[in-house]
Structure formats: C-alpha cells, structure tokens
Design an enzyme around this catalytic site. Structure first.
Site, PDB file in Angstrom:
ATOM      1  N   ARG A  30       0.841  -1.191   0.000  1.00  0.00           N
ATOM      2  CA  ARG A  30       0.000   0.000   0.000  1.00  0.00           C
ATOM      3  C   ARG A  30       0.879   1.244   0.000  1.00  0.00           C
ATOM      4  O   ARG A  30       2.039   1.220   0.402  1.00  0.00           O
ATOM      5  CB  ARG A  30      -0.939   0.022   1.198  1.00  0.00           C
ATOM      6  CG  ARG A  30      -0.244   0.113   2.553  1.00  0.00           C
ATOM      7  CD  ARG A  30      -0.137   1.521   3.069  1.00  0.00           C
ATOM      8  NE  ARG A  30       0.646   1.594   4.303  1.00  0.00           N
ATOM      9  CZ  ARG A  30       1.923   1.911   4.344  1.00  0.00           C
ATOM     10  NH1 ARG A  30       2.594   2.152   3.231  1.00  0.00           N
ATOM     11  NH2 ARG A  30       2.573   1.978   5.495  1.00  0.00           N
ATOM     12  N   SER A 142       4.681  -1.135   2.976  1.00  0.00           N
ATOM     13  CA  SER A 142       3.985  -2.150   3.763  1.00  0.00           C
ATOM     14  C   SER A 142       4.183  -3.560   3.234  1.00  0.00           C
ATOM     15  O   SER A 142       3.284  -4.387   3.305  1.00  0.00           O
ATOM     16  CB  SER A 142       2.481  -1.823   3.831  1.00  0.00           C
ATOM     17  OG  SER A 142       1.865  -2.561   4.844  1.00  0.00           O
ATOM     18  N   ASP A 187      -2.406  -0.673   7.589  1.00  0.00           N
ATOM     19  CA  ASP A 187      -1.785  -1.513   6.563  1.00  0.00           C
ATOM     20  C   ASP A 187      -2.606  -2.761   6.294  1.00  0.00           C
ATOM     21  O   ASP A 187      -2.814  -3.161   5.145  1.00  0.00           O
ATOM     22  CB  ASP A 187      -0.369  -1.903   6.990  1.00  0.00           C
ATOM     23  CG  ASP A 187       0.547  -0.699   7.122  1.00  0.00           C
ATOM     24  OD1 ASP A 187       0.168   0.380   6.640  1.00  0.00           O
ATOM     25  OD2 ASP A 187       1.633  -0.842   7.710  1.00  0.00           O
TER      26      ASP A 187
END
Length: 463
Positions: A30, A142, A187
């Site tokens: 992400r 992430s 996340d």
C-alpha cells in the site's frame, strides 16, 4: 503477466516439494496518500492498495505427510532463506529482524483466532508455499504487513476457515505486534478491504472503511529514497517511541482537561478528541492541546509527576516492549506537544483530503500533501535528508504535492502528478535524484521510481 508469475511459482513449487500446488494467494502493498502515524491514535487515514504485491502458490500439508502442522516456505528472492517451523500455539519467534517472523505472525494470528473460537487449529495449520514479491522491501510500502496477511491467508485456507474480511483486517493488525511493533490497523485494513481503482478512507474509532475516488487525469508516483527502513530492534524502538509519546500526550491532555473544565472525559486515544466527546467547540480543540502541553521535552519523571504516579509505574504502563523489557527514555526526552500537534492536524488534513478528492480537486489535495510532509518532518521528526531532497525535487519538476509515506526514517515518498507531465517528471526526477544526488551509474531507476494504480485487496483462489 500475473498468470506467468503463478506459472513460474508453480514450477518452483513442484521442484521443491515434488507435487503440484492447489492454491494461489496474493496480498498487496500500500501507499499511504495522507494520514501518517494517525491510525494507532484512533484517527483516520487515506491509503490505497497497490497492484504490486506478494504472490504465492501453496498447498496444505499432504495427507499422510506426517506432521500436519509443519510450515515450509520458499522465497524466490535469495536474500531471504527458506523457512520451516511447526505451527504450535504459541509459535516461538525467530531472532528480531528475521523476515520469517512476519510469516510466523500470520500463522500465529490464525492459531490465536482458532483458540479463541474454541477450535484446535494446530493439527491442520501446516502448509508448503513458494512466494515472490514485486514490492521493494523496507521501502515504506507495507511489504511486511502484506507478508503477514499472505501467511495468515495461507494458514486459514489450509484449515478451511472462512472469516469476514473486516474481521481479518483487525485480526492481522493485532497479530503483527508479534514482530515487536506497536502499529495501528491501516496496513492490514487497506490490504484486505481495497477496491481496484479507489483509495480507502479508514476510520478506527469506530472502525469503518469508505472507498474514495481518485481524480481523473492524475497519477500517483512512488519514489524510493533507497534509504532502507531497517527491522532491527533499534529501528523498532524509534517507531515505538512515537507511539509512546502519543499515548503519554493523551494522558497528560486528559489530566489537563479535567483541571481546566472540572470534569472527567473518556480520553484513551487522540482520536477521542472530538467536539462531541469533549463538549467544547471543534475550533478550540487544537488550541487547548497546544496550551496544555509544553513545547519542551518531558522526562519520564516529569510526566509521572503531572499524572500523579511513580516513574517506574509509568514506564511499566507505557514503555514496555513485546519481550517484556522496558524501552529506555530517549536522550532528548519525550516530545509530547510536537507529536500530538502533528496527529491532530494530520487528522484534519485527511478529512479535507477526502473532500477535495471527492470534488476532483487535485490541486487542493496536493497542498495538503505538502503540509503533511512538513508536519512529518518538523513535528513528528520521521523524515531524513534523502526524503526531503527527493520531495523538493519532485515539487520543482511539477508534482502538485509530495510527501513521505509509511513509518518514515527512510523508505518512499509519494507524489501526485498530472498524467500529461509524467514522462518529463519521471525522466527529470530519475536524472536529478538517482543520478546526480545519489550518483547511481546503472541508469535503470524503474524499480525505484514508478507509477502506481489503486489495486484490489488480498485473497486466495484455487489453482
């Protein structure tokens, strides 16, 4: 391309384990568009999932293969050696910093879920897998959380469990604390719940997720500073100190509110500082916080005196690491006012960003991105010279807005760029930052500097 990746992984799986895999799994990285270090404070964030992801082929441990709780994982990246461990509850961790702890964290999450539900999951939690990633490691995108989610999804599929995605997002957020970081849930939520083509506004107080349209004619560009956010204990401590400062700041604000207004309020997170909860006008909240907190750093003993408790007791409550040890007081003390001010103003920037993006106002959103980076740099102190240089160059080369993304201390920056300006922007930033500033000579910066599209969330499927 994706089919080719799975096909190649399946060939490696057959070579390693001697039979064909039955399932595939993916978990995206992400990029956080805005809302840094707000999630664990109960405040909203605005990330989007990436098309770049972890991909795996896997199979539950075959019938008659012996230990059905054994997990074996092969990573196609030779920097990360293969893993084999027993999925027993609790799963003992590897040494701090090992990539295998993120695999174990996902498995442990599912084992803990099963135990809480009264199910004995150990016997069938084992699986064999080959994984690969198109995400750069330790770049603030992430990849770590994506690996936790991937591992947990494989364990869950091996057990034949079905769990709602929003529940999994919360489970994996708690489960990642296995590795020693005290993060929020952004996340894992964006990894599980994203829709292709859209960003995701995530609220945590209470939890909700709302897709947000991105403006047409503009693209998000990820720019890797190449400064790696390490996973060592010292690096985790730098991150965890910020969470401690926010929690201590919240406690001091609660005490100050009681003294000023003569009444108690529920104030467990900075996200509780709403007009409805506090009973004061919204425009008075930030001025109250600034007035109530000193701009000088607090010692642990000073904070304890304000809260009417002992220094040792305060350290036990706020500064304990996952392994039971107490994180020492930082040499410069705890900067409560600066951390609180960042979170409260970043919260407002997230809310304003949703309004701008919903209205198609890319320029307005760009201004908020720039304000976010300045706050991350000056108040939360999570930037570094390389990130500041990269962001300045991006703005000079036409980005409407640019900011660091992720936990900070290195990793990536993100920029919003008009589609028509992309070729010139990518060429100029590639030349000026990676060539002239970093003095890279290989000329190929596509793995560091790339356009990203909003991707879909994680999942598994039958091969």
């Amino acid at each position: 391309m994706k089919d080719e990746v799975v096909k190649n992984l399946a060939a490696v799986f057959h070579r390693e384990f001697g039979y064909k895999p039955g399932f595939t799994a993916r978990a995206p990285g992400r990029v956080n568009l805005i809302g840094e270090h707000t999630d664990y404070n109960g405040c909203p964030v605005l990330p989007m999932a990436l098309e770049q992801c972890f991909t795996a082929v896997f199979a539950p441990r075959p019938a008659g293969a012996g230990n059905g709780s054994r997990v074996s994982v092969v990573n196609t990246d030779s920097r990360f050696p293969g893993l084999t461990f027993i999925a027993e509850n609790p799963v003992p961790p590897y040494e701090t910093g090992s990539w295998g702890n993120y695999v174990k964290a996902g498995v442990q999450t599912i084992l803990s879920y099963g135990a809480a539900a009264g199910k004995d999951c150990q016997a069938g939690c084992g699986f064999e897998a080959v994984i690969t990633s198109s995400l750069p490691a330790a770049a603030g995108l992430s990849s770590s959380s994506a690996l936790v989610v991937l591992s947990g999804l494989m364990a869950m599929a091996s057990l034949g469990l079905s769990v709602p995605k929003d529940t999994l997002a919360k489970l994996f957020a708690d489960g990642e604390r296995y590795v020693g970081t005290q993060g929020g849930g952004m996340d894992q939520a964006v990894c599980m719940l994203s829709e292709a083509g859209k960003a995701l506004k995530i609220e945590f107080n209470p939890f909700s997720a709302e897709p947000v349209n991105m403006p047409r004619g503009y693209s998000v560009v990820v720019m890797d500073s190449t400064v790696k956010a390490e996973k060592t204990r010292a690096a985790m401590d730098r991150y965890n100190i910020r969470t401690i400062e926010c929690r201590l700041g919240t406690a001091v604000l609660k005490a100050a509110f009681s003294r000023r207004y003569g009444r108690e309020v529920k104030l467990g997170l900075l996200g509780d500082m709403t007009s409805q909860n506090l009973g004061i006008p919204e425009e008075e909240i930030i001025p109250f916080a600034v007035d109530a907190l000193s701009d000088s750093a607090y010692s642990l003993s000073g904070a304890a005196a304000l809260l009417g408790t002992g220094t040792g007791r305060l350290a036990e409550e706020y500064c304990r690491r996952r392994d039971g040890s107490v994180l020492p007081e930082p040499p410069g003390g705890f900067k409560l006012m600066q951390r609180v001010l960042h979170v409260l103003t970043e919260w407002k920037r997230v809310e304003d960003s949703v309004s701008f993006l919903s209205a198609g106002d890319a320029a307005g959103f760009g201004v908020l991105m720039n304000g976010s980076h300045e706050s991350c740099r000056r108040l939360f102190e999570i930037s570094c010279p390389e990130l500041d240089t990269l962001i300045a160059l991006a703005l000079e080369e036409g980005a409407l807005g640019a900011r660091l993304t992720g936990a900070g201390f290195g990793g990536c920056a993100v920029a919003l760029v008009m589609d028509g300006d992309l070729p010139a922007f990518l060429s100029a930033v590639g030349r000026r930052y990676y060539g002239e500033y970093l003095k890279r000579t290989d000329g190929n910066v596509s793995r560091f500097l790339f356009i990203c599209r909003p991707g879909r969330g994680a999942g598994t499927s039958v091969l």
